[in-house]
Design a protein around this motif. Structure first.
Motif, PDB file in Angstrom:
ATOM      1  N   TRP A   1       0.897  -1.180  -0.106  1.00  0.00           N
ATOM      2  CA  TRP A   1       0.123  -0.176  -0.022  1.00  0.00           C
ATOM      3  C   TRP A   1       0.981   1.174  -0.127  1.00  0.00           C
ATOM      4  CZ3 TRP A   1      -5.165   0.186  -0.658  1.00  0.00           C
ATOM      5  CH2 TRP A   1      -5.830  -1.134  -0.294  1.00  0.00           C
ATOM      6  N   ARG A   2       0.449   2.163  -0.524  1.00  0.00           N
ATOM      7  CA  ARG A   2       1.111   3.726  -0.780  1.00  0.00           C
ATOM      8  C   ARG A   2       0.286   4.776  -0.821  1.00  0.00           C
ATOM      9  NH1 ARG A   2       6.465   3.141  -2.435  1.00  0.00           N
ATOM     10  NH2 ARG A   2       7.085   1.304  -3.542  1.00  0.00           N
ATOM     11  N   ARG A   3       0.638   5.925  -0.357  1.00  0.00           N
ATOM     12  CA  ARG A   3       0.000   6.998  -0.708  1.00  0.00           C
ATOM     13  C   ARG A   3       0.439   7.699  -2.107  1.00  0.00           C
ATOM     14  NH1 ARG A   3       0.143  10.202   5.487  1.00  0.00           N
ATOM     15  NH2 ARG A   3      -1.254   8.695   6.279  1.00  0.00           N
ATOM     16  N   ALA A   4      -0.535   7.957  -2.824  1.00  0.00           N
ATOM     17  CA  ALA A   4      -0.176   8.072  -4.121  1.00  0.00           C
ATOM     18  C   ALA A   4       0.737   9.465  -4.504  1.00  0.00           C
ATOM     19  CB  ALA A   4      -1.383   8.343  -5.175  1.00  0.00           C
ATOM     20  N   ALA A   5       0.071  10.524  -3.606  1.00  0.00           N
ATOM     21  CA  ALA A   5       0.620  11.831  -3.699  1.00  0.00           C
ATOM     22  C   ALA A   5       1.966  11.854  -3.359  1.00  0.00           C
ATOM     23  CB  ALA A   5      -0.185  12.970  -3.060  1.00  0.00           C
ATOM     24  N   GLU A   6       2.492  11.238  -2.303  1.00  0.00           N
ATOM     25  CA  GLU A   6       3.661  11.247  -1.516  1.00  0.00           C
ATOM     26  C   GLU A   6       4.610  10.388  -2.374  1.00  0.00           C
ATOM     27  OE1 GLU A   6       3.441   9.521   2.281  1.00  0.00           O
ATOM     28  OE2 GLU A   6       2.288  10.946   2.987  1.00  0.00           O
ATOM     29  N   THR A   7       4.305   9.177  -2.978  1.00  0.00           N
ATOM     30  CA  THR A   7       4.998   8.297  -3.925  1.00  0.00           C
ATOM     31  C   THR A   7       5.431   9.126  -5.375  1.00  0.00           C
ATOM     32  OG1 THR A   7       3.953   6.446  -3.135  1.00  0.00           O
ATOM     33  CG2 THR A   7       5.314   6.123  -4.856  1.00  0.00           C
ATOM     34  N   GLU A   8       4.512   9.971  -5.800  1.00  0.00           N
ATOM     35  CA  GLU A   8       4.605  10.615  -6.845  1.00  0.00           C
ATOM     36  C   GLU A   8       5.648  11.742  -7.032  1.00  0.00           C
ATOM     37  OE1 GLU A   8       0.591   9.934  -9.322  1.00  0.00           O
ATOM     38  OE2 GLU A   8       0.568  11.330  -7.735  1.00  0.00           O
ATOM     39  N   ARG A   9       6.096  12.106  -5.688  1.00  0.00           N
ATOM     40  CA  ARG A   9       6.905  13.181  -5.590  1.00  0.00           C
ATOM     41  C   ARG A   9       8.397  12.708  -5.621  1.00  0.00           C
ATOM     42  NH1 ARG A   9       3.019  15.499  -1.748  1.00  0.00           N
ATOM     43  NH2 ARG A   9       4.266  14.587  -0.092  1.00  0.00           N
ATOM     44  N   ALA A  10       8.544  11.400  -5.658  1.00  0.00           N
ATOM     45  CA  ALA A  10      10.097  10.920  -5.712  1.00  0.00           C
ATOM     46  C   ALA A  10      10.746  11.383  -7.004  1.00  0.00           C
ATOM     47  CB  ALA A  10       9.872   9.325  -5.902  1.00  0.00           C
ATOM     48  N   GLU A  11      11.895  11.639  -6.809  1.00  0.00           N
ATOM     49  CA  GLU A  11      12.747  12.139  -7.926  1.00  0.00           C
ATOM     50  C   GLU A  11      12.868  11.275  -9.125  1.00  0.00           C
ATOM     51  OE1 GLU A  11      16.559  13.556  -6.565  1.00  0.00           O
ATOM     52  OE2 GLU A  11      15.705  14.918  -5.049  1.00  0.00           O
TER      53      GLU A  11
END
Length: 331
Positions: free
Chosen positions: A148-158
């Motif tokens: 499971w992930r929080r999409a918004a947080e994960t999408e901020r990865a470089e």
């Protein structure tokens, strides 16, 4: 393109008004071969996986195999419409001998794309499904992983992982999913009619009605389980199908709460008895029944995956605490 389930051959609630209180909703995912991206919901596409995170691996012992298939050769053979050739299994130093086998990413689903997808722990809205490509133990058990992930947080990865690690050989062709885009569609669904899934008198009425339909219409008869209850294929929420095992009680191993069905993964979008569920967009309107279905394997077996001996994989989670371990049931 959207996908539209045809109207049911018979209105189930008109025949069995008692079922109205059991009506549920499931989201049919309708996977079809395509080119999904890391920010898309998909089966078999690239995972939204930060490059800084280690890819999940299975550390359990794995059995010795005799032959297998190279992942890239499977992809090339599918593109050419032929079967890949097998190769002898690598020697003792091959990956997996000491239990280090990378999981295969099967699917990822964003709540923003999939109506009815339950939230994960701490408000997680992206779920990723993995499977170890090997079997385990004398009963050939499989190991699955839910992330499971929080999409918004994960999408901020470089940066995101460009290509996940793969084993040199896969034991079966159907360990490698075909990249598929999704066409979510919500439809009504009703419980599997067996044991105590419904009141016994109602199940008896359904069984008698099925027998009467078969006596009158033969092989083309409409049946409750095949045509009116639960659609085949990949879906989110709704009721589990119990064709192989019969109904099971699935309780949380942490708190004993009855678990809910998160999703179902199916190898086939249609079987011999469920062709009435095939979407209108995958049919020739000038033909009827199974003869109308067009698109071949790309619509009947789009993901190329198999679960058990052509079973459904049901993934259950705990409604009291989605962080509790999921349950995996093949049925």
């Amino acid at each position: 393109m959207t996908r539209t389930t045809p109207p049911r051959p018979i209105s189930v609630e008109a025949v069995f008004p008692e079922l109205a209180s059991y009506r549920g909703r499931t989201t049919r995912l309708h996977p079809r071969p395509g080119q999904p991206g890391v920010r898309d919901s998909h089966v078999g596409g690239p995972m939204l996986w930060p490059d800084s995170e280690p890819w999940p691996v299975c550390h359990e012992p794995h059995p010795h195999e005799t032959e297998g298939y190279v992942p890239d050769e499977i992809r090339s053979a599918r593109a050419a419409g032929v079967r890949p050739r097998s190769h002898p299994w690598p020697g003792a130093d091959a990956p997996g001998k000491n239990g280090s086998v990378p999981f295969v990413g099967l699917a990822q689903f964003f709540r923003r794309d999939i109506p009815g997808l339950a939230a994960g722990p701490n408000g997680a809205d992206l779920v990723q499904l993995f499977r170890c490509p090997s079997t385990h133990g004398p009963y050939l058990e499989r190991r699955y992983l839910l992330r499971w992930r929080r999409a918004a947080e994960t999408e901020r990865a470089e940066r995101f992982l460009a290509a996940p690690p793969e084993v040199p050989l896969l034991r079966w062709e159907d360990e490698l999913p075909e990249p598929c885009v999704l066409h979510p569609e919500q439809v009504d669904t009703y419980p599997w009619a067996e044991d105590d899934t419904l009141p016994a008198p109602l199940i008896a009425l359904i069984d008698a009605w099925d027998d009467a339909q078969a006596a009158e219409h033969g092989r083309d008869a409409t049946s409750y389980q095949s045509d009116l209850s639960i659609p085949p294929g990949w879906r989110v929420g709704g009721y589990p199908s119990w064709a192989s095992t019969g109904p099971l009680t699935v309780g949380c191993t942490s708190c004993a709460t009855p678990m809910r069905l998160l999703l179902t993964a199916g190898g086939d979008e249609m079987d011999a008895d469920s062709h009435s569920w095939m979407p209108l967009e995958d049919r020739d309107p000038s033909l009827r029944g199974k003869a109308s279905i067009r698109g071949g394997r790309s619509v009947t077996q789009p993901t190329r995956l198999r679960f058990g001996r052509d079973r459904d994989l049901h993934v259950f989670t705990c409604p009291a605490d989605p962080g509790h371990p999921p349950q995996w049931v093949l049925s």
